[in-house]
Design a protein around this motif. Structure first.
Motif, mmCIF file in Angstrom:
data_model
loop_
_atom_site.group_PDB
_atom_site.id
_atom_site.type_symbol
_atom_site.label_atom_id
_atom_site.label_comp_id
_atom_site.label_asym_id
_atom_site.label_seq_id
_atom_site.Cartn_x
_atom_site.Cartn_y
_atom_site.Cartn_z
ATOM 1 N N ALA A 1 -13.320 -37.533 3.894
ATOM 2 C CA ALA A 1 -13.431 -38.019 2.522
ATOM 3 C C ALA A 1 -13.358 -39.535 2.488
ATOM 4 N N ASP A 2 -12.485 -40.096 3.311
ATOM 5 C CA ASP A 2 -12.303 -41.538 3.310
ATOM 6 C C ASP A 2 -13.533 -42.248 3.863
ATOM 7 N N VAL A 3 -14.117 -41.684 4.936
ATOM 8 C CA VAL A 3 -15.332 -42.272 5.505
ATOM 9 C C VAL A 3 -16.440 -42.279 4.458
ATOM 10 N N ARG A 4 -16.538 -41.202 3.698
ATOM 11 C CA ARG A 4 -17.601 -41.150 2.695
ATOM 12 C C ARG A 4 -17.342 -42.144 1.582
ATOM 13 N N ARG A 5 -16.079 -42.329 1.217
ATOM 14 C CA ARG A 5 -15.780 -43.305 0.171
ATOM 15 C C ARG A 5 -16.155 -44.705 0.644
ATOM 16 N N ARG A 6 -15.818 -45.021 1.902
ATOM 17 C CA ARG A 6 -16.136 -46.360 2.390
ATOM 18 C C ARG A 6 -17.643 -46.522 2.578
ATOM 19 N N ASP A 7 -18.300 -45.431 2.988
ATOM 20 C CA ASP A 7 -19.759 -45.479 3.132
ATOM 21 C C ASP A 7 -20.416 -45.737 1.780
ATOM 22 N N THR B 1 -23.819 -34.429 12.624
ATOM 23 C CA THR B 1 -24.370 -35.762 12.398
ATOM 24 C C THR B 1 -23.728 -36.361 11.153
ATOM 25 N N GLY B 2 -24.075 -37.588 10.892
ATOM 26 C CA GLY B 2 -23.677 -38.217 9.641
ATOM 27 C C GLY B 2 -22.202 -38.511 9.538
ATOM 28 N N PRO B 3 -21.688 -38.625 8.314
ATOM 29 C CA PRO B 3 -20.280 -38.980 8.114
ATOM 30 C C PRO B 3 -19.322 -38.019 8.802
ATOM 31 N N THR B 4 -19.718 -36.756 8.929
ATOM 32 C CA THR B 4 -18.843 -35.796 9.603
ATOM 33 C C THR B 4 -18.634 -36.210 11.059
ATOM 34 N N PRO C 1 -21.942 -49.248 10.729
ATOM 35 C CA PRO C 1 -21.571 -47.881 10.366
ATOM 36 C C PRO C 1 -20.069 -47.738 10.156
ATOM 37 N N VAL C 2 -19.719 -46.967 9.145
ATOM 38 C CA VAL C 2 -18.304 -46.732 8.857
ATOM 39 C C VAL C 2 -17.801 -45.642 9.786
ATOM 40 N N VAL C 3 -16.746 -45.917 10.497
ATOM 41 C CA VAL C 3 -16.244 -44.948 11.467
ATOM 42 C C VAL C 3 -14.794 -44.618 11.155
ATOM 43 N N GLY C 4 -14.457 -43.340 11.313
ATOM 44 C CA GLY C 4 -13.071 -42.918 11.119
ATOM 45 C C GLY C 4 -12.459 -42.522 12.448
ATOM 46 N N GLN C 5 -11.236 -42.032 12.400
ATOM 47 C CA GLN C 5 -10.513 -41.728 13.633
ATOM 48 C C GLN C 5 -10.114 -40.268 13.747
ATOM 49 N N ASP C 6 -9.546 -39.750 12.673
ATOM 50 C CA ASP C 6 -8.770 -38.528 12.822
ATOM 51 C C ASP C 6 -9.576 -37.252 12.697
ATOM 52 N N SER C 7 -10.785 -37.338 12.171
ATOM 53 C CA SER C 7 -11.685 -36.200 12.169
ATOM 54 C C SER C 7 -11.155 -35.012 11.372
ATOM 55 N N ASP C 8 -10.351 -35.262 10.364
ATOM 56 C CA ASP C 8 -9.913 -34.164 9.509
ATOM 57 C C ASP C 8 -10.517 -34.340 8.112
ATOM 58 N N VAL C 9 -10.154 -33.446 7.204
ATOM 59 C CA VAL C 9 -10.776 -33.482 5.886
ATOM 60 C C VAL C 9 -10.501 -34.807 5.186
ATOM 61 N N PHE C 10 -9.288 -35.310 5.334
ATOM 62 C CA PHE C 10 -8.931 -36.576 4.683
ATOM 63 C C PHE C 10 -9.799 -37.717 5.207
ATOM 64 N N THR C 11 -9.946 -37.783 6.522
ATOM 65 C CA THR C 11 -10.752 -38.867 7.097
ATOM 66 C C THR C 11 -12.208 -38.750 6.654
#
Lengths: 231, 391, 181
Positions: free
Chosen positions: B279-285, B238-241, B267-277
């Motif tokens: 972190a980026d989703v959490r920063r934007r959140d 769940t959540g940003p992950t 909701p902030v959504v990412g694409q790549d589902s890796d550690v970088f994404t």
């Protein structure tokens, strides 16, 4: 030491808790084809009990040592409970504990101050004892938060100890739930005064009353699968 | 040419799917990461079996922080439970207070004043900012970038100051109680809050430059710890992950609670589902939370009651019932399952911490074939807090 | 919304009563043989793909353990709780319960916790007999109602003298009405 390692291996371990696979005596074949026997509980630990460290031969030298010890409190980076969250602000420029000679080390071998940051569950207590015994002398313990003093919020919990000083010699307690960074700094200053006055005798106390501490520890830690003293 | 790992020494699988690891063969090594280890998220441990420097099996061990909250609450009255629930999760305690309070209110039939709802939302968003700031520092620290941690801890301290003037405490606020909140906002709070938010924004701009544009950080995190969107529901992610995997799952929007329906956000959504994404989703959140706080402060009512009248709390009995309350905390879905039996004490409380599924089943799956040096970064990227796993 | 679903389900499976809590939350009691088919139906047909939690409640007076399986439907934004009642006496004597770890891998963790904290056995679940939270526990499972945590703590952990705790209602009564009126 009332119980030798021999007894421990044969009675306590086998009766109460099955020894974990990696702790069992076994034959290991190295990559070069040579076979050798490994007995982790014997091989990796020193069996000698702790000894009392005598003071230096001269009062001036001892005073110098104590001054040096007081000015370099190196904390073991083991967040045992919720108090660990206030350690982070202490390490950063706002409160900056480094200016008092306090810093954090990742391994017990390099540290001389154990900050028990809050409640200790029985499972953590076992790891804390191991880490504490691996720290070099002289070493100090600071109990942080009400739950190390008398259980605090968790006085009736079945899994947290209520008094830290039953299991480890404590030099300073810092009250609060949770104590503020200022309170922690005041506590560390208090510990410095104690050490400078030559009263930080926790490690020696532990060596002197070793049997009493071990008996208390074993009363709550039921699956004791380590040697009595694992320096 | 791409690097090809030599996997000839790797263990084979038994018919039932488990790994055939023979420790005395000398090929494998058991390595404990934690509980006393700088590269672990709090007091937990991962038992790694490594072959060379690659992990072939990982096993999470928890229970170092177990205090038995669910048992302790059964022998405390409803109002006595309120000060202890926040201790379940240290970096973001307010969610416990909100979920517990909302569950009690629903079962007791209490109506919360509107102003209290606005203040609750404000506090939850402030807590989320704190939690994300801690995460960013930890994520960078796990890859050796100590400076990010120094910066984010500093701005987090500013946010803790706002908490302090609001509730009188830095960490455990005990502000959201059954029936409402303890008090309104202090004078001049808006202005000081605005200054703090500006400071956070400027720090985040720096963090973006130094952390997210950093070649080392990118090289080590892009592609690490990929979570297939197909397993998101299976593994209870769940959540940003989950959002970083492209699954737009956000309790704030899906099952709106408090005043979220009136606020404007996506909701902030990412694409790549890796550690970088992640972190980026959490920063934007985090930036979204900053925006939400501005919206809340601009629109919240400034007068009116903040507490519903409570019955005599010493003899407060709540009728037979059960409910589940959830909210979107910084790690995912945080929920309380509360059962009452008509007495003055809860019958059963169960806390659903998001780390429960992330740190156990999911981590054990992701950690396989990971390099030892990346284990810490992977673990931090799931944003696990051990106390909410074992309570 | 959930009542419609319940009526639909009722046509296919023998179910117990429905209790609606909120428009998006309801609990259904069902016999334990029906658990797996209903879970499968909800997961694959109705969109309840997310297992939110799995926990137990100890109804010691009625000699029952209640297992609660809470499922979430993301599209419909609704939760449904399935309640399964087990005989407490039978569980204590070691009666097994079916594991659902093959439907949701995370269920294995929940089942490991239930095994340790309530003593409910899920024999097929992977690693269910390993220590999860407690270590070297010798008493009855601690979340059962008949386990007295205060008594255990006082006997085991050497409480520091000087700490008193009172029943709040009694204490306030004594404070407010010292003459016992």
């Amino acid at each position: 030491m009332t119980q030798t390692n021999e007894d421990l291996l044969d009675d306590d371990l086998i009766e109460h808790a099955p020894v974990k696979e990696e702790l069992r005596r076994r034959l290991v074949k190295g990559p070069d084809g040579v076979e050798f026997e490994v007995e982790p509980l014997r091989d990796y630990y020193c069996e000698a009990p702790p000894t009392v460290m005598p003071a230096a031969y001269s009062k001036i030298i001892e005073g110098l040592f104590n001054w040096a010890r007081a000015e370099s409190l190196w904390i073991l980076g083991f967040g045992t409970g919720c108090g660990a969250i206030e350690m982070r602000p202490l390490m950063t420029p706002r409160f900056d504990a480094y200016r008092y000679g306090i810093q954090w080390r990742p391994t017990p071998r390099q540290s001389n101050l154990f900050v028990i940051s809050g409640y200790l569950s029985v499972k953590t207590l076992k790891r804390v004892i191991r880490s504490y015994e691996q720290m070099p002398n002289p070493k100090y313990v600071v109990g942080l938060g009400s739950c190390t003093i008398n259980g605090g919020m968790y006085f009736d919990s079945y899994n947290t100890i209520t008094r830290l000083d039953e299991y480890l010699p404590v030099d300073v307690y810092i009250t609060g739930c949770m104590p503020r960074p200022e309170a922690l700094l005041a506590g560390f200053e208090e510990l410095k005064r104690i050490v400078r006055a030559g009263k930080g005798e926790g490690a020696n106390q532990y060596a002197e009353r070793f049997d009493w501490y071990k008996a208390n520890q074993k009363r709550v830690i039921h699956d004791w699968d380590m040697p009595d003293y694992n320096w | 040419m791409a690097y090809q790992a030599d996997r000839s020494q790797y263990p084979s699988r038994r018919p039932d799917g488990s790994l055939d690891i023979d420790l005395s063969s000398g090929k494998y090594l058991k390595l404990w990461q934690g509980p006393q280890h700088p590269g672990i998220t709090g007091n937990m441990s991962v038992e790694l079996t490594v072959c060379g420097d690659e992990v072939v099996e990982g096993k999470t061990h928890v229970g170092y922080l177990h205090r038995g909250f669910e048992k302790l609450m059964e022998r405390r009255t409803f109002i006595q439970c309120f000060p202890i629930v926040c201790r379940i999760c240290v970096p973001e305690p307010d969610f416990n207070e909100y979920c517990y309070a909302a569950a009690v209110e629903e079962l007791a039939g209490l109506e919360v004043p509107e102003r209290a709802d606005w203040i609750r939302t404000l506090i939850l968003e402030m807590g989320r900012i704190n939690s994300y700031l801690m995460y960013l520092g930890g994520q960078a620290g796990a890859l050796g970038q100590g400076v990010i941690g120094q910066w984010t801890t500093y701005v987090r301290d500013l946010m803790l100051d706002r908490f302090e003037e609001l509730s009188g405490a830095r960490i455990y606020h005990m502000f959201i109680m059954p029936g409402g909140v303890r008090d309104g906002l202090p004078d001049g709070f808006d202005q000081r809050m605005e200054e703090t938010l500006r400071e956070i924004e400027s720090t985040l701009a720096d963090v973006k430059d130094v952390m997210f544009q950093n070649a080392v950080f990118k090289k080590r995190t892009v592609g690490l710890g990929y979570i297939d969107p197909a397993i998101v529901d299976q593994y209870g992610v769940t959540g940003p992950t989950a959002r970083a995997a492209g699954v737009a799952k956000d309790v704030r929007r899906d099952q709106p609670y408090l005043v979220y329906p009136e606020l404007d956000f996506e909701p902030v959504v990412g694409q790549d589902s890796d550690v970088f994404t992640r972190a980026d989703v959490r920063r934007r959140d985090l930036l979204m939370s900053v925006d939400l706080i501005r919206q809340i402060l601009a629109r919240m009512p400034r007068s009116g009651a903040v507490m519903a009248p409570l019955p005599n709390v010493l003899h407060w009995k709540i009728p037979f019932g059960e409910t589940y309350i959830c909210g979107e905390c910084s790690r995912g879905e945080y929920g309380y399952y509360l059962v009452t039996d008509g007495s003055g004490y809860p019958r059963r409380v169960n806390v659903r911490g998001p780390s429960y599924t992330h740190a156990m089943a999911l981590l054990e799956r992701l950690i396989v074939n990971c390099n030892i040096s990346d284990v810490a970064a992977l673990m931090v990227s799931l944003h696990t807090y051990p106390p909410e796993i074992e309570r | 919304m959930l009542r419609e679903l319940y009526e639909q389900l009722k046509g296919r499976f023998p179910l117990g009563e429905l209790s609606e809590k909120r428009p998006d939350l309801a609990f259904i009691t069902l016999p334990r043989e029906q658990l797996r088919p209903v879970l499968l139906h909800l997961r694959d047909q109705e969109g309840f793909t997310h297992l939110v939690l799995l926990t137990a409640v100890d109804w010691i007076e009625d000699d029952r353990f209640q297992l609660t399986y809470l499922l979430h439907d993301r599209q419909g934004a609704r939760d449904i709780g399935l309640r399964v009642m087990l005989s407490r006496q039978a569980v204590i004597e070691g009666a097994p319960m079916e594991s659902i770890h093959d439907l949701w891998p995370t269920a294995a963790t929940y089942q490991r916790e239930l095994r340790e904290m309530f003593g409910i056995d899920f024999p097929d679940s992977p690693g269910v007999n390993e220590d999860f939270i407690l270590e070297g526990w010798r008493e009855i499972p601690p979340y059962r109602r008949d386990f007295d945590t205060l008594k255990y703590s006082n006997e085991t952990f050497a409480p520091r003298p000087g700490r008193e705790s009172q029943d709040p209602a009694q204490h306030m009564k004594a404070q407010l009405y010292p003459d016992g009126a």
